[in-house]
Motif scaffolding. Structure first.
Motif, PDB file in Angstrom:
ATOM      1  N   MET A  26       1.980  -7.134   1.053  1.00  0.00           N
ATOM      2  CA  MET A  26       1.977  -6.921   2.495  1.00  0.00           C
ATOM      3  C   MET A  26       1.927  -5.436   2.820  1.00  0.00           C
ATOM      4  N   LEU A  27       2.683  -4.653   2.054  1.00  0.00           N
ATOM      5  CA  LEU A  27       2.693  -3.208   2.270  1.00  0.00           C
ATOM      6  C   LEU A  27       1.305  -2.622   1.980  1.00  0.00           C
ATOM      7  N   GLY A  28       0.686  -3.094   0.907  1.00  0.00           N
ATOM      8  CA  GLY A  28      -0.644  -2.601   0.546  1.00  0.00           C
ATOM      9  C   GLY A  28      -1.663  -2.911   1.624  1.00  0.00           C
ATOM     10  N   PHE A  29      -1.573  -4.131   2.180  1.00  0.00           N
ATOM     11  CA  PHE A  29      -2.502  -4.541   3.240  1.00  0.00           C
ATOM     12  C   PHE A  29      -2.277  -3.705   4.501  1.00  0.00           C
ATOM     13  N   ALA A  30      -1.004  -3.603   4.902  1.00  0.00           N
ATOM     14  CA  ALA A  30      -0.673  -2.841   6.112  1.00  0.00           C
ATOM     15  C   ALA A  30      -1.025  -1.366   5.928  1.00  0.00           C
ATOM     16  N   HIS A  31      -0.846  -0.875   4.718  1.00  0.00           N
ATOM     17  CA  HIS A  31      -1.157   0.530   4.434  1.00  0.00           C
ATOM     18  C   HIS A  31      -2.653   0.800   4.647  1.00  0.00           C
ATOM     19  N   GLY A  32      -3.482  -0.076   4.078  1.00  0.00           N
ATOM     20  CA  GLY A  32      -4.928   0.089   4.242  1.00  0.00           C
ATOM     21  C   GLY A  32      -5.326   0.079   5.712  1.00  0.00           C
ATOM     22  N   LEU A  33      -4.728  -0.861   6.453  1.00  0.00           N
ATOM     23  CA  LEU A  33      -5.012  -0.963   7.880  1.00  0.00           C
ATOM     24  C   LEU A  33      -4.529   0.291   8.610  1.00  0.00           C
ATOM     25  N   SER A  34      -3.369   0.798   8.187  1.00  0.00           N
ATOM     26  CA  SER A  34      -2.810   1.982   8.857  1.00  0.00           C
ATOM     27  C   SER A  34      -3.693   3.213   8.627  1.00  0.00           C
ATOM     28  N   LEU A  35      -4.369   3.274   7.470  1.00  0.00           N
ATOM     29  CA  LEU A  35      -5.278   4.396   7.222  1.00  0.00           C
ATOM     30  C   LEU A  35      -6.431   4.361   8.218  1.00  0.00           C
ATOM     31  N   LEU A  36      -6.975   3.160   8.421  1.00  0.00           N
ATOM     32  CA  LEU A  36      -8.090   3.014   9.368  1.00  0.00           C
ATOM     33  C   LEU A  36      -7.644   3.361  10.790  1.00  0.00           C
ATOM     34  N   ILE A  37      -6.447   2.893  11.157  1.00  0.00           N
ATOM     35  CA  ILE A  37      -5.959   3.143  12.510  1.00  0.00           C
ATOM     36  C   ILE A  37      -5.668   4.624  12.714  1.00  0.00           C
ATOM     37  N   ALA A  38      -5.042   5.250  11.713  1.00  0.00           N
ATOM     38  CA  ALA A  38      -4.738   6.681  11.819  1.00  0.00           C
ATOM     39  C   ALA A  38      -6.034   7.472  11.968  1.00  0.00           C
TER      40      ALA A  38
END
Lengths: 285, 215
Positions: free
Chosen positions: A178-190
């Motif tokens: 879950m952290l890995g998925f959210a992390h990837g998404l957070s990179l795109l959002i940032a």
């Protein structure tokens, strides 16, 4: 390059001929020196985030415990009074709390992403601090904190219900995915937040609206077969199911595909890294 | 040594890319103290930011074979919600310097008194400048990028900066941007003028000041 530890050593700029691999004059292979710098930077950022987010004058971490407890407690009570349980006879409170905690992690990481660059842009004055370092340290801290809260809840639930996780490693693995998925998404959002303020407004809305389909409050085996095929396209569903397998094990059937989840995470992170690379070039500090 | 290869930077203004400068080639060698003159808006601060790597060029590239400081000025490089001392610890960790010594050094250099243990957001502009300068001195870079605002501090601190930079002369490179020629005389030996998107180097600072004044 005059030394491995110097600011000039890693991270060439756009269009700059990259130093081929090999050994920096300091004696350390260049890749090792870069890794060393990155670890030091992430360590320093972690310590700083820790003191500003969970410091003495901040009760933010308390919410980590209060929110899942409130939600699990309320819904558990409602089920208790309405008189019907969950399929498979699993404990209601455990189901809701353990469904909510990974979602809490997802929401925290995603919702904090739009402000990641703005609130740390003064740190980008240091060439050796990258946006990725900032994201990694913020998200690792979030992951660590939520995992800690989860451990407390699992112990408390075990003490109350007498049911202990069948495979604790799967709980941790589910949270890691879950952290890995959210992390990837957070990179795109940032990265996107460099170009538009839209994400600031959208993430909160979207994390709430998608709550029913992310997989926190249903199990795949409850659904008809065709619907199962559809929801298994959603990567987060696999994370929740893995966590449930770790907790309830043989009590209920669970459906997840770790290679599929890992592939999604890898792709998301790859796109995230590419987006960050572009954003770093365009960000005006 | 720092070498600029066809360096250009453009910003988007009203949807159109507007260049600040294009095709700048220059070399800055160890031991040089270069005063870069330019009017407001000529792109001095942008040039420092590119050399520091804070912002990335639109075209061209920069070759750095020495460690380069962040641009020393009013803003940036520190975190405002933590104290000056915590900032010193943070910098020490990032750049791999001994913690206690760095904290003591910055305390002594910046002379913030009891404010040193207060969040940086409570500091005045002058105090932030002192903290930033002290932090950069603690890291001990090979090249310092200095914005004129540093010298705009009070006389006592300006002397301190001058002494610290003087002491590094010979082993450090100093790039100092300003639109006030007399400030550069205190710090620099050679000069350059940034004007109309071009950078012109002069071996002698006085020549640069003369060329700058002629416009």
């Amino acid at each position: 390059m005059t030394g491995a530890g110097q600011a000039g050593a890693p991270r060439p700029l756009a269009g700059q001929p990259r130093p081929a691999g090999g050994v920096a004059p300091g004696g350390m292979p260049r890749l090792v020196a870069c890794f060393d710098t990155q670890c030091r930077v992430i360590g320093a950022l972690l310590l700083r985030e820790l003191s500003t987010r969970f410091g003495r004058e901040n009760v933010g971490f308390l919410w980590l415990f209060v929110e899942p407890a409130l939600l699990g407690g309320t819904i558990g009570l409602m089920h208790h009074f309405s008189g019907h349980g969950l399929p498979g006879g699993i404990d209601i409170m455990s189901f809701w709390v353990l469904g909510y905690i990974p979602y809490y992690l997802f929401r925290a990481v995603v919702n904090r992403a739009p402000s990641a660059i703005v609130s740390n842009q003064s740190l980008l004055f240091h060439r050796r601090i990258t946006i990725l370092d900032i994201m990694i340290s913020r998200n690792l801290l979030e992951g660590g904190a939520v995992l800690g809260a989860m451990a407390v809840f699992v112990l408390a639930l075990g003490a109350v219900t007498g049911v202990w996780p069948e495979q604790p490693a799967k709980l941790v693995a589910g949270m890691a995915l879950m952290l890995g998925f959210a992390h990837g998404l957070s990179l795109l959002i940032a990265a996107g937040s460099v170009y538009t303020d839209m994400f600031e407004r959208l993430t909160h809305l979207v994390t709430y609206l998608t709550l029913p389909i992310l997989g926190s409050f249903f199990m795949v085996f409850w659904l008809p077969t065709e619907l199962q095929q559809i929801v298994l396209w959603i990567p987060t569903v696999h994370c929740f199911e893995l966590v449930r397998d770790g907790q309830f094990g043989s009590m209920v059937p669970t459906h997840y595909d770790i290679p599929y989840a890992l592939t999604c995470i890898a792709l998301l992170n790859l796109f995230g890294l590419a987006a960050l690379r572009k954003a770093r070039r365009d960000v005006v500090l | 040594m720092i070498r600029l290869h066809g360096l250009g930077k453009a910003y988007k203004v009203h949807g159109r890319m507007r260049p600040v400068f294009t095709g700048i080639d220059a070399v800055f060698r160890p031991g040089e103290a270069v005063g870069i003159l330019g009017r407001n808006g000529a792109g001095k601060t942008t040039l420092l930011r590119l050399i520091a790597g804070v912002e990335h060029p639109t075209s061209g590239w920069i070759e750095r074979s020495m460690s380069v400081s962040w641009p020393l000025g009013f803003a940036g490089a520190m975190h405002y919600s933590i104290s000056g001392a915590d900032n010193a610890r943070f910098i020490a960790r990032i750049y791999g310097k001994p913690l206690a010594e760095t904290v003591d050094f910055v305390d002594e250099f910046a002379e913030l008194g009891e404010y040193y243990r207060m969040p940086a957001k409570t500091y005045s502009a002058g105090m932030l400048m002192r903290l930033g300068f002290a932090l950069s001195m603690a890291v001990d870079f090979d090249c310092y990028l200095v914005d004129e605002v540093v010298a705009a501090g009070d006389a006592r601190f300006a002397d301190r900066c001058r002494a610290a930079l003087e002491e590094r002369r010979g082993r450090s490179t100093i790039l100092f941007v300003s639109h006030v020629p007399h400030l550069l005389r205190q710090f620099c030996t050679s000069g350059a003028v940034l004007q109309d998107g071009r950078l012109t180097r002069y071996d002698d600072l006085d020549q640069a000041i003369e060329a700058y004044g002629a416009h």
